[in-house]
Design a protein around this motif. Sequence first.
Motif, PDB file in Angstrom:
ATOM      1  N   ALA A 260      -4.404   5.004  -1.416  1.00  0.00           N
ATOM      2  CA  ALA A 260      -3.567   6.203  -1.440  1.00  0.00           C
ATOM      3  C   ALA A 260      -3.160   6.581  -2.851  1.00  0.00           C
ATOM      4  O   ALA A 260      -2.967   7.754  -3.152  1.00  0.00           O
ATOM      5  N   GLU A 261      -3.036   5.597  -3.732  1.00  0.00           N
ATOM      6  CA  GLU A 261      -2.608   5.902  -5.094  1.00  0.00           C
ATOM      7  C   GLU A 261      -3.746   6.432  -5.975  1.00  0.00           C
ATOM      8  O   GLU A 261      -3.511   6.850  -7.099  1.00  0.00           O
ATOM      9  N   ASP A 262      -4.981   6.426  -5.460  1.00  0.00           N
ATOM     10  CA  ASP A 262      -6.105   6.979  -6.224  1.00  0.00           C
ATOM     11  C   ASP A 262      -5.878   8.465  -6.462  1.00  0.00           C
ATOM     12  O   ASP A 262      -5.651   9.222  -5.528  1.00  0.00           O
TER      13      ASP A 262
ATOM     14  N   MET B 241       0.847  -1.182   0.000  1.00  0.00           N
ATOM     15  CA  MET B 241       0.000   0.000   0.000  1.00  0.00           C
ATOM     16  C   MET B 241       0.891   1.244   0.000  1.00  0.00           C
ATOM     17  O   MET B 241       1.826   1.335   0.776  1.00  0.00           O
ATOM     18  N   ALA B 242       0.569   2.197  -0.849  1.00  0.00           N
ATOM     19  CA  ALA B 242       1.354   3.425  -0.949  1.00  0.00           C
ATOM     20  C   ALA B 242       1.122   4.314   0.266  1.00  0.00           C
ATOM     21  O   ALA B 242       0.052   4.307   0.866  1.00  0.00           O
ATOM     22  N   ILE B 243       2.145   5.082   0.606  1.00  0.00           N
ATOM     23  CA  ILE B 243       2.023   6.035   1.705  1.00  0.00           C
ATOM     24  C   ILE B 243       1.391   7.312   1.165  1.00  0.00           C
ATOM     25  O   ILE B 243       1.764   7.800   0.098  1.00  0.00           O
ATOM     26  N   GLU B 244       0.428   7.838   1.903  1.00  0.00           N
ATOM     27  CA  GLU B 244      -0.261   9.041   1.467  1.00  0.00           C
ATOM     28  C   GLU B 244       0.622  10.267   1.615  1.00  0.00           C
ATOM     29  O   GLU B 244       1.407  10.376   2.555  1.00  0.00           O
ATOM     30  N   ASN B 245       0.475  11.198   0.687  1.00  0.00           N
ATOM     31  CA  ASN B 245       1.163  12.479   0.733  1.00  0.00           C
ATOM     32  C   ASN B 245       0.325  13.409   1.610  1.00  0.00           C
ATOM     33  O   ASN B 245      -0.778  13.776   1.244  1.00  0.00           O
TER      34      ASN B 245
END
Length: 71
Positions: free
Chosen positions: A55-57, A1-5
């Motif tokens: 998160a990548e959305d 899962m990507a980390i949110e900015n």
Amino acid sequence: MAIENRTARLTILIDPRKKAVFERLCAAEDATPSQVVRRLIREYIERTSGRPWHAEDEALPEEPNDRASNG
């Protein structure tokens, strides 16, 4: 899962008493107010869009009025 900015800021005005109760409840569950607000926003997005948030959305979900008029 990507980390949110996490660089966007959201400023809201609420009743000081409500803020104090919110902060106390957050502390009781060992969470920061920011963590709780992020969770509430994510849950709202998922409930309103009808799909899980990732998160990548990048694309925003359809506007609720657009969805109703397209069906």
